[in-house]
Scaffold this active site. Structure first.
Site, PDB file in Angstrom:
ATOM      1  N   ASN A 211      55.608-143.246 -18.265  1.00 39.64           N
ATOM      2  CA  ASN A 211      54.801-141.765 -18.723  1.00 39.64           C
ATOM      3  C   ASN A 211      55.343-140.679 -18.016  1.00 39.64           C
ATOM      4  O   ASN A 211      56.102-140.819 -17.154  1.00 39.64           O
ATOM      5  CB  ASN A 211      53.311-142.415 -18.827  1.00 39.64           C
ATOM      6  CG  ASN A 211      52.958-142.410 -17.193  1.00 39.64           C
ATOM      7  OD1 ASN A 211      53.188-141.741 -16.293  1.00 39.64           O
ATOM      8  ND2 ASN A 211      52.422-143.886 -16.932  1.00 39.64           N
ATOM      9  N   ASP A 280      49.949-149.453 -19.377  1.00 36.83           N
ATOM     10  CA  ASP A 280      49.104-150.657 -19.825  1.00 36.83           C
ATOM     11  C   ASP A 280      49.741-151.816 -19.974  1.00 36.83           C
ATOM     12  O   ASP A 280      49.389-153.055 -20.275  1.00 36.83           O
ATOM     13  CB  ASP A 280      48.004-150.053 -20.815  1.00 36.83           C
ATOM     14  CG  ASP A 280      46.944-149.349 -20.002  1.00 36.83           C
ATOM     15  OD1 ASP A 280      46.305-149.672 -19.030  1.00 36.83           O
ATOM     16  OD2 ASP A 280      46.718-148.237 -20.705  1.00 36.83           O
ATOM     17  N   LYS A 290      71.939-155.432 -21.828  1.00 34.83           N
ATOM     18  CA  LYS A 290      71.720-154.283 -22.413  1.00 34.83           C
ATOM     19  C   LYS A 290      71.542-154.604 -23.964  1.00 34.83           C
ATOM     20  O   LYS A 290      72.491-155.217 -24.412  1.00 34.83           O
ATOM     21  CB  LYS A 290      72.885-153.152 -22.290  1.00 34.83           C
ATOM     22  CG  LYS A 290      72.264-151.871 -23.026  1.00 34.83           C
ATOM     23  CD  LYS A 290      73.515-150.709 -22.714  1.00 34.83           C
ATOM     24  CE  LYS A 290      73.180-149.545 -23.627  1.00 34.83           C
ATOM     25  NZ  LYS A 290      74.501-148.857 -23.903  1.00 34.83           N
ATOM     26  N   PHE A 324      40.922-142.400 -11.930  1.00 38.56           N
ATOM     27  CA  PHE A 324      41.071-141.159 -12.764  1.00 38.56           C
ATOM     28  C   PHE A 324      40.983-141.711 -14.094  1.00 38.56           C
ATOM     29  O   PHE A 324      41.142-142.621 -14.377  1.00 38.56           O
ATOM     30  CB  PHE A 324      42.512-140.794 -12.448  1.00 38.56           C
ATOM     31  CG  PHE A 324      42.568-139.775 -11.183  1.00 38.56           C
ATOM     32  CD1 PHE A 324      42.299-139.995 -10.089  1.00 38.56           C
ATOM     33  CD2 PHE A 324      42.609-138.378 -11.660  1.00 38.56           C
ATOM     34  CE1 PHE A 324      42.343-139.120  -8.796  1.00 38.56           C
ATOM     35  CE2 PHE A 324      42.811-137.325 -10.526  1.00 38.56           C
ATOM     36  CZ  PHE A 324      42.617-137.686  -9.126  1.00 38.56           C
ATOM     37  N   LYS A 338      34.605-145.878 -18.455  1.00 34.88           N
ATOM     38  CA  LYS A 338      35.508-146.544 -17.851  1.00 34.88           C
ATOM     39  C   LYS A 338      34.808-146.486 -16.257  1.00 34.88           C
ATOM     40  O   LYS A 338      35.272-147.579 -15.471  1.00 34.88           O
ATOM     41  CB  LYS A 338      36.890-145.569 -17.518  1.00 34.88           C
ATOM     42  CG  LYS A 338      37.804-146.033 -18.731  1.00 34.88           C
ATOM     43  CD  LYS A 338      39.008-145.185 -18.487  1.00 34.88           C
ATOM     44  CE  LYS A 338      39.904-145.267 -19.993  1.00 34.88           C
ATOM     45  NZ  LYS A 338      41.061-144.433 -19.819  1.00 34.88           N
ATOM     46  N   LYS A 342      34.425-150.106 -15.202  1.00 30.97           N
ATOM     47  CA  LYS A 342      35.413-150.851 -14.058  1.00 30.97           C
ATOM     48  C   LYS A 342      34.587-150.863 -12.642  1.00 30.97           C
ATOM     49  O   LYS A 342      35.178-151.009 -11.488  1.00 30.97           O
ATOM     50  CB  LYS A 342      36.598-149.841 -13.844  1.00 30.97           C
ATOM     51  CG  LYS A 342      37.488-150.148 -15.170  1.00 30.97           C
ATOM     52  CD  LYS A 342      38.534-149.198 -15.176  1.00 30.97           C
ATOM     53  CE  LYS A 342      39.091-149.014 -16.530  1.00 30.97           C
ATOM     54  NZ  LYS A 342      40.466-149.757 -16.774  1.00 30.97           N
TER      55      LYS A 342
END
Ligand code: PMT
Length: 395
Positions: A211, A280, A290, A324, A338, A342
Site C-alpha cells: 500500500n 490484510d 517469476k 490507527f 474497530k 479490537k
C-alpha cells in the site's frame, strides 16, 4: 517553527568533523533558532570564523576579550542569553578542561559561567575516546548533569576504525530539539512500541502486494516519544526514512514478520502504537519463479493475522493500546467499531478523502477516539505535531 525564540550557543573546538557543525547550525536556523557561535583557536585553524558568521548570521566569538566593546564581557553575556550551549565537535581537550574546571579560552570559560544546560558531542580518535582519562572525564561531567551525544563508530579521519566519530547531524539536531522542547522528559521510563510503514506480501520473487504508506506517521511518533524521554522500539516495514536516533529498529517485510516482531516485543512495552498499514491479505502461495505472462491470472489470497486484535486479546486493559484507522468512507463510525472490536484504548482515525491527510505527505488530519467515545479533533498539522498530540492524549 518549533525553535523560534530559542537562543542556542554553539561552542566549536578543533576537530576534523567541524564541517558537520555548519550543517547543524543551518538545520537549527531552519527550525527558527537564533544561533551564536564561539570558537577555540584550534577550531579557527580548521574553518575560518567568517564561515560560521555567514552560516549563523551572527558575530562569532573567538576571544575572551572584545576589544571593540570593552564594556561587554563575552563569556558572561553569551552564557546568560543562551537557552542551551552545545559543544560540537568536542575534543578530548575541551572535555578534560570542563571536567577540571579550567577556564582559559572563550569556550571553556563560557561553559564555567553557564546557567543553561550544556550538551557535548565528542569527536576524536578511538584510542583518545576510550582513554580511561577521557572516559573518567565524561563520567564526571555526566554525574554533574552535562548532557552527552554519544559518538558513533566508523572510519575516523586518521584512518582508524572505531568509536569516536561525531554523531550524525540529524542525531545532534534531534537531541538539541528534544532538550529545548521537552526539558522535563515527561515520558522518561516509558517503553513504547511503535509500528510504521507498509508491509509487502510477496507474489513471486519479483512482485508483491503493498500500500502507499511511507512510514512518516509512525516515524514521527517514534521520534517524538524519543525526544520526550521514552525508550522506543520501532517495528518498521520497508520505508525510505532515516532511523530515529536512539530507537531500537526491527525491520520487517511481511505482515507475518510484523506480527512476530510485535508479539515478541509487546510484553516489554507499556504503550503500543500501531501506525503501520498492514496488508490484510497475502498470496496463498509464493511462486518460486517469476510468473510468466499468459499463465494463471488470478492470485488466491489468505488472510494475514490481525496484529492489533491479537494485542487487544492478550494485553487489553493491561497496556495502553493505540490503533490507527484509515478509511475512505464513514470514518468515525468504522474507527469506533474497530476501537471496540479490537479492545483498544484509543484509535486515531484518518481519512484518505481529506486533502493533506493520510499517506505519504508530511501532514495529517486526525480524530483521536477513546474507549468512552470522547473525540479529539486535530486539524491539518505536521505529522510531528500530531505525534505529540497523540502522546499528550495517551499521557
Ligand atoms: O505512513 P504514512 O505515509 O505516514 O501514512 C500514515 C498512515 C495513513 C499509514 C497511518 O496514519 C494509518 O492510518 N495507519 C493505519 C492504516 C491501516 O492499516 O488502517 P486499518 O484501518 O486498515 O487498520 C486498523 C489498525 O489495525 C491499524 O492500527 C493497523 O496497524 C492494524 N492492523 C491492520 C491489519 C492487520 N492485519 N493487522 C493490524 O494490526
Amino acid at each position: 517553527m518549533p525553535l523560534t525564540g530559542k537562543n542556542i550557543l554553539i561552542g566549536v573546538t578543533g576537530g576534523i568533523s567541524i564541517y558537520k557543525t555548519l550543517d547543524v547550525i543551518s538545520a537549527l536556523n531552519k527550525l527558527g533558532a537564533n544561533v551564536k557561535v564561539m570558537m577555540t583557536e584550534s577550531a579557527a585553524e580548521f574553518v575560518s570564523p567568517m564561515t560560521f558568521e555567514a552560516m549563523s548570521k551572527n558575530p562569532v566569538y573567538t576571544s575572551l576579550f572584545d576589544k571593540k566593546n570593552a564594556w561587554r564581557i563575552p563569556h558572561i553575556s553569551l552564557s546568560k542569553e543562551a537557552d542551551l550551549i552545545a559543544i560540537i565537535p568536542a575534543t578530548a581537550n575541551i572535555i578534560g578542561k570542563i571536567a577540571g574546571g579550567i577556564a582559559d579560552d572563550i569556550v571553556s570559560t563560557t561553559v564555567v559561567a553557564a546557567t543553561s544546560p550544556v550538551m557535548i558531542a565528542p569527536a576524536m580518535n578511538t584510542n583518545m575516546y576510550h582513554n580511561p582519562v577521557t572516559q573518567r572525564n565524561i563520567e564526571t561531567l555526566k554525574s554533574l548533569g552535562y548532557l552527552f551525544i554519544t559518538p558513533t563508530s566508523g572510519v575516523l579521519a586518521c584512518g582508524d576504525i572505531g568509536d569516536g566519530k561525531l554523531a550524525s547531524v540529524e542525531a545532534i539536531v534531534e537531541a538539541i530539539k528534544g532538550q529545548l522542547l521537552y526539558p522535563e522528559k515527561d515520558l522518561l521510563g516509558k517503553k513504547i512500541l511503535v509500528t510504521a510503514g507498509p508491509t509487502q506480501e510477496a507474489i513471486d520473487p519479483v512482485r508483491y502486494i503493498t500500500n502507499h504508506s511511507s512510514g512518516k506517521m509512525g516515524y514521527a511518533i517514534a521520534k517524538a516519544a524519543l525526544l520526550r524521554g521514552a525508550e522506543v522500539t520501532l517495528v518498521s516495514g520497508p520505508v525510505n526514512l532515516t532511523v530515529p536516533s536512539g530507537a531500537e529498529v526491527i525491520n520487517i517485510t511481511s505482515a507475518k514478520e510484523m506480527y512476530d516482531a510485535v508479539m515478541e516485543n509487546a510484553e516489554n512495552a507499556d504503550i503500543i502504537i500501531k501506525a503501520a498499514a498492514v496488508a490484510d491479505y497475502r498470496p496463498e502461495n509464493i511462486a518460486e519463479n517469476k510468473i510468466k505472462k499468459g499463465g494463471e491470472l488470478s492470485i488466491p489470497l489468505s488472510q494475514n493475522p490481525d496484529i492489533v486484535k491479537s494485542l487487544g486479546e492478550k494485553f487489553g486493559g493491561e497496556k495502553v493500546l493505540v490503533g490507527f484507522c484509515m478509511e475512505t468512507e464513514d470514518l468515525i463510525e468504522n474507527a469506533s467499531k474497530k476501537l471496540k472490536s479490537k479492545n483498544l484504548d484509543f484509535i486515531v482515525a484518518n481519512s484518505l478523502n481529506e486533502e493533506g491527510a493520510g499517506f505519504k505527505g508530511d501532514t495529517n488530519i486526525v480524530t483521536i477516539i477513546d474507549k468512552s467515545g470522547n473525540k479529539t479533533d486535530i486539524p491539518l498539522s505536521q505529522k510531528e505535531d500530531i505525534a505529540n498530540k497523540i502522546l499528550d492524549r495517551i499521557k
